[in-house]
Design a protein around this motif. Structure first.
Motif, PDB file in Angstrom:
ATOM      1  N   TYR A   2     -12.840   0.427   7.463  1.00  0.00           N
ATOM      2  CA  TYR A   2     -12.569  -0.973   7.800  1.00  0.00           C
ATOM      3  C   TYR A   2     -13.524  -1.444   8.896  1.00  0.00           C
ATOM      4  O   TYR A   2     -13.961  -2.600   8.900  1.00  0.00           O
ATOM      5  N   GLU A   3     -13.841  -0.539   9.807  1.00  0.00           N
ATOM      6  CA  GLU A   3     -14.819  -0.855  10.842  1.00  0.00           C
ATOM      7  C   GLU A   3     -16.171  -1.187  10.210  1.00  0.00           C
ATOM      8  O   GLU A   3     -16.844  -2.146  10.605  1.00  0.00           O
ATOM      9  N   GLU A   4     -16.558  -0.389   9.205  1.00  0.00           N
ATOM     10  CA  GLU A   4     -17.814  -0.653   8.490  1.00  0.00           C
ATOM     11  C   GLU A   4     -17.740  -1.979   7.740  1.00  0.00           C
ATOM     12  O   GLU A   4     -18.703  -2.751   7.706  1.00  0.00           O
TER      13      GLU A   4
ATOM     14  N   PHE B 214       0.819  -1.217   0.000  1.00  0.00           N
ATOM     15  CA  PHE B 214       0.000   0.000   0.000  1.00  0.00           C
ATOM     16  C   PHE B 214       0.852   1.266   0.000  1.00  0.00           C
ATOM     17  O   PHE B 214       0.647   2.172  -0.807  1.00  0.00           O
ATOM     18  N   GLU B 215       1.827   1.333   0.895  1.00  0.00           N
ATOM     19  CA  GLU B 215       2.626   2.545   1.052  1.00  0.00           C
ATOM     20  C   GLU B 215       3.414   2.884  -0.205  1.00  0.00           C
ATOM     21  O   GLU B 215       3.600   4.061  -0.530  1.00  0.00           O
ATOM     22  N   ARG B 216       3.885   1.896  -0.918  1.00  0.00           N
ATOM     23  CA  ARG B 216       4.755   2.127  -2.069  1.00  0.00           C
ATOM     24  C   ARG B 216       3.982   2.280  -3.376  1.00  0.00           C
ATOM     25  O   ARG B 216       4.580   2.362  -4.446  1.00  0.00           O
TER      26      ARG B 216
ATOM     27  N   LEU C 192      -6.099  -3.981   7.275  1.00  0.00           N
ATOM     28  CA  LEU C 192      -6.119  -4.043   8.734  1.00  0.00           C
ATOM     29  C   LEU C 192      -4.928  -3.295   9.332  1.00  0.00           C
ATOM     30  O   LEU C 192      -5.064  -2.556  10.315  1.00  0.00           O
ATOM     31  N   THR C 193      -3.763  -3.477   8.732  1.00  0.00           N
ATOM     32  CA  THR C 193      -2.568  -2.786   9.212  1.00  0.00           C
ATOM     33  C   THR C 193      -2.745  -1.276   9.146  1.00  0.00           C
ATOM     34  O   THR C 193      -2.400  -0.547  10.087  1.00  0.00           O
ATOM     35  N   GLU C 194      -3.309  -0.808   8.027  1.00  0.00           N
ATOM     36  CA  GLU C 194      -3.545   0.626   7.886  1.00  0.00           C
ATOM     37  C   GLU C 194      -4.579   1.100   8.903  1.00  0.00           C
ATOM     38  O   GLU C 194      -4.450   2.168   9.501  1.00  0.00           O
TER      39      GLU C 194
END
Length: 225
Positions: free
Chosen positions: A124-126, A33-35, A110-112
């Motif tokens: 993500y909660e939704e 994701f970050e890259r 999840l990590t994000e």
């Protein structure tokens, strides 16, 4: 604008969205994701960079959309509207999604989410809430007649959280240790366990009739002498 013209614009929009999601899914899997940037997604998809936030608002929104589509490819809620699926069917669909190779996206999100209090956390909660609600609907459809709805709903909510957590846990173990965790066997075992105990879900829990004698089992009693 004519209806035909509007329909054509919608089709172009849908096609652009699909190409962006295809490119993002590939890039997230390849680079993480970050890259991955909007520029990367634009180059891979052939869609202008400015169109991406128009469709998805931001990078977090794009990531959630990729995950939703990846899951719906194998577990689209629409396919379950005709007839209530068995738990074995639901878990088999989940297994096929894990085997597709893109299921690690769930843990990328999840990590994000764990390191954010903003949009991605809320989305993500939704996402998790929707999955639990799907399990609750399945449980509600199996609810015996005559059960108190309020009490049943509380139990179904708790079981949905537990079952969702069990599936995610099995999934994570299989991704990290594919040679040590038999995904098929673990999911089948979970389905069998739930099926065997489903009728007990709505029963009143047995009250603990044991009573500890006063002072027994404590270490506060002074030694004699």
């Amino acid at each position: 604008m004519t209806s035909a013209g509007r329909r054509r614009i919608d089709e172009i929009g849908d096609e652009s969205r699909r190409r962006i999601l295809d490119a993002a899914e590939e890039l997230f899997a390849e680079r993480g994701f970050e890259r991955t940037s909007f520029v990367d997604v634009a180059e891979r998809s052939g869609i202008s960079r400015g169109s991406i936030p128009w469709h998805f608002k931001n990078k977090d929104g794009l990531l959630i959309a990729v995950l939703d589509r990846a899951m719906d490819r194998f577990m689209d809620p629409e396919q379950y509207h005709q007839a209530l699926p068995t738990l074995a069917t639901l878990l088999e669909d989940y297994r096929r999604w894990v085997a597709s190779g893109n299921s690690a996206l769930m843990f990328m999100v999840l990590t994000e989410a764990m390191h954010s209090a903003g949009t991605v956390h809320q989305q993500y909660e939704e996402f998790l809430g929707q999955r639990r609600q799907g399990v609750q609907r399945w449980l509600r459809a199996h609810r015996p007649a005559g059960v108190d709805p309020a009490a049943a709903t509380e139990r179904e909510r708790a079981v949905a959280a537990a079952l969702n957590g069990a599936v995610i846990g099995i999934h994570l173990q299989a991704l990290i240790e594919p040679d040590g965790v038999d995904l098929d066997a673990a999911l089948q075992s979970l389905a069998g366990f739930v099926d065997d105990n489903l009728t007990d879900l709505w029963k009143e829990p047995a009250k603990d009739k044991t009573r500890r004698a006063p002072g027994k089992g404590t270490r506060s009693r002074k030694r004699a002498g």
